[in-house]
Design a protein around this motif. Structure first.
Motif, mmCIF file in Angstrom:
data_model
loop_
_atom_site.group_PDB
_atom_site.id
_atom_site.type_symbol
_atom_site.label_atom_id
_atom_site.label_comp_id
_atom_site.label_asym_id
_atom_site.label_seq_id
_atom_site.Cartn_x
_atom_site.Cartn_y
_atom_site.Cartn_z
ATOM 1 N N UNK A 213 0.818 -1.216 0.000
ATOM 2 C CA UNK A 213 0.000 0.000 0.000
ATOM 3 C C UNK A 213 0.849 1.262 0.000
ATOM 4 N N UNK A 214 0.310 2.317 -0.607
ATOM 5 C CA UNK A 214 0.855 3.646 -0.358
ATOM 6 C C UNK A 214 0.139 4.136 0.897
ATOM 7 N N UNK A 215 0.873 4.645 1.857
ATOM 8 C CA UNK A 215 0.277 4.992 3.147
ATOM 9 C C UNK A 215 0.392 6.494 3.389
ATOM 10 N N UNK A 216 -0.720 7.116 3.726
ATOM 11 C CA UNK A 216 -0.702 8.558 4.050
ATOM 12 C C UNK A 216 -1.289 8.764 5.437
ATOM 13 N N UNK A 217 -0.718 9.724 6.175
ATOM 14 C CA UNK A 217 -1.311 10.103 7.454
ATOM 15 C C UNK A 217 -2.362 11.172 7.170
ATOM 16 N N UNK A 218 -3.587 10.930 7.590
ATOM 17 C CA UNK A 218 -4.619 11.962 7.433
ATOM 18 C C UNK A 218 -4.580 12.887 8.647
ATOM 19 N N UNK A 219 -4.652 12.308 9.840
ATOM 20 C CA UNK A 219 -4.520 13.131 11.056
ATOM 21 C C UNK A 219 -4.350 12.261 12.289
ATOM 22 N N UNK A 220 -3.728 12.843 13.305
ATOM 23 C CA UNK A 220 -3.664 12.172 14.601
ATOM 24 C C UNK A 220 -4.945 12.512 15.360
ATOM 25 N N UNK A 221 -5.381 11.575 16.189
ATOM 26 C CA UNK A 221 -6.639 11.781 16.930
ATOM 27 C C UNK A 221 -6.389 11.571 18.427
ATOM 28 N N UNK A 222 -6.737 12.582 19.194
ATOM 29 C CA UNK A 222 -6.531 12.505 20.645
ATOM 30 C C UNK A 222 -7.592 11.600 21.273
ATOM 31 N N UNK A 223 -7.271 11.004 22.430
ATOM 32 C CA UNK A 223 -8.212 10.081 23.088
ATOM 33 C C UNK A 223 -9.598 10.677 23.318
ATOM 34 N N UNK A 224 -9.686 12.016 23.552
ATOM 35 C CA UNK A 224 -10.999 12.563 23.909
ATOM 36 C C UNK A 224 -11.993 12.660 22.747
ATOM 37 N N UNK A 225 -11.570 12.187 21.564
ATOM 38 C CA UNK A 225 -12.533 12.117 20.452
ATOM 39 C C UNK A 225 -13.410 10.873 20.572
#
Ligand code: SAH
Length: 264
Positions: free
Chosen positions: A152-164
């Motif tokens: 796969x080509x892998x992209x980071x979309x976003x980091x998500x904090x636990x409080x989500x």
């Protein structure tokens, strides 16, 4: 709707997304088109599913926990293009589709990725542990990173904090997007091609696996490599006999790295 989540479902690691902006970001990252088919794995109470159903041709949900049925029935009743399969994603057949969306327990990321390499789809948006995402994006030479980056080509979309999420997970999460690389596109990348062949035949002994992989690579360039020639190349890698006699799935991370560095 009020449903008791008993202790026996704790192992399912249920953390439901409550942050609407993240829910929308998942769907946006998938870039759904109205004629596309989608499989969502681990839909939970269906908070993402509803939006996917509205923006796609067909949606299949795969959920292990039957207790969530009342929630998923609400979505099915509202949208005629939704099906639900109740079962463990590692055991059920994932139908061919355009897009996969999933937020699964981080403990099954590895077998899930191994399953994905054999599934027919174009792109996947996954919520994974940040540690896994970092490892893959740093292009490390351990099994999990090599496996993922070979297919796969892998992209980071976003980091998500636990409080989500509710309840909050103990670790940071990351939304990533995987785009399936086509086998033919890989003929310029020798190491990627070889690793892909090796991972695909995970229960073969490394020496046989490597021999077939080299033959396949040469075939792709309309040339022919005999078994003898292939064996001579493998000898030149000077890998320990013990490593060569192991099945691919049993190699240690050190052996993966050694193998990667010796390929030429
Ligand atoms: N996507 C939802 C829920 C995430 S929680 C949301 O973001 O709100 C993870 C979900 O995966 C739960 O619904 C859990 O029951 C489901 N799940 C856990 N293990 C699974 C497995 N092996 N196969 C399919 N679903 C699984």
């Amino acid at each position: 709707m009020d449903i008791e989540f008993e202790n026996d479902t704790n192992y399912l690691d249920q953390h439901f997304l409550i942050d609407k902006s993240i829910i929308n970001a998942v769907v946006d990252a998938a870039e759904l088109k109205i004629n596309e088919t989608v499989v969502e794995i681990g839909p939970g109470k269906g908070d993402i599913s509803e939006t996917i159903a509205r923006r796609s041709k067909h949606l299949t949900l795969i959920e292990i926990d039957k207790k969530l049925e009342p929630f998923l029935n609400v979505i099915k009743d509202k949208h005629s293009n939704v099906d639900v399969i109740y079962g463990n994603v590692l055991d059920v057949y994932i139908p061919e589709c355009d897009k996969i969306i999933s937020a699964l327990p981080y403990s099954i990321t590895e077998p899930f990725i191994e399953k994905l390499i054999r599934c027919e789809f174009k792109e996947a948006v996954l919520i994974v542990g940040k540690k896994f995402a970092d490892n893959v994006l740093e292009k490390n030479l351990n099994k999990l990173a090599l496996l993922t980056n070979s297919f796969f080509r892998v992209e980071r979309i976003m980091d998500i904090a636990p409080d989500a999420f509710s309840p909050e997970p103990r670790v940071m999460s990351t939304m990533i997007k995987l785009t399936k690389l086509k086998r033919e596109e890989l003929n310029y990348s020798f190491k990627k091609f070889i690793f892909r062949e090796l991972f695909f035949h995970r229960d073969r002994k490394l020496k046989n696996n490597l021999m077939e992989a080299l033959i396949e690579f040469v075939k792709l360039h309309d040339k022919k490599l005999t078994k003898k020639e292939s064996k001579a190349i493998i000898d030149s890698y000077k890998l320990p006999k013990e490593t060569l006699n192991k099945e691919m799935e049993n190699l240690s991370n050190e052996e993966y790295e050694m193998l990667y560095n010796s390929l030429k």
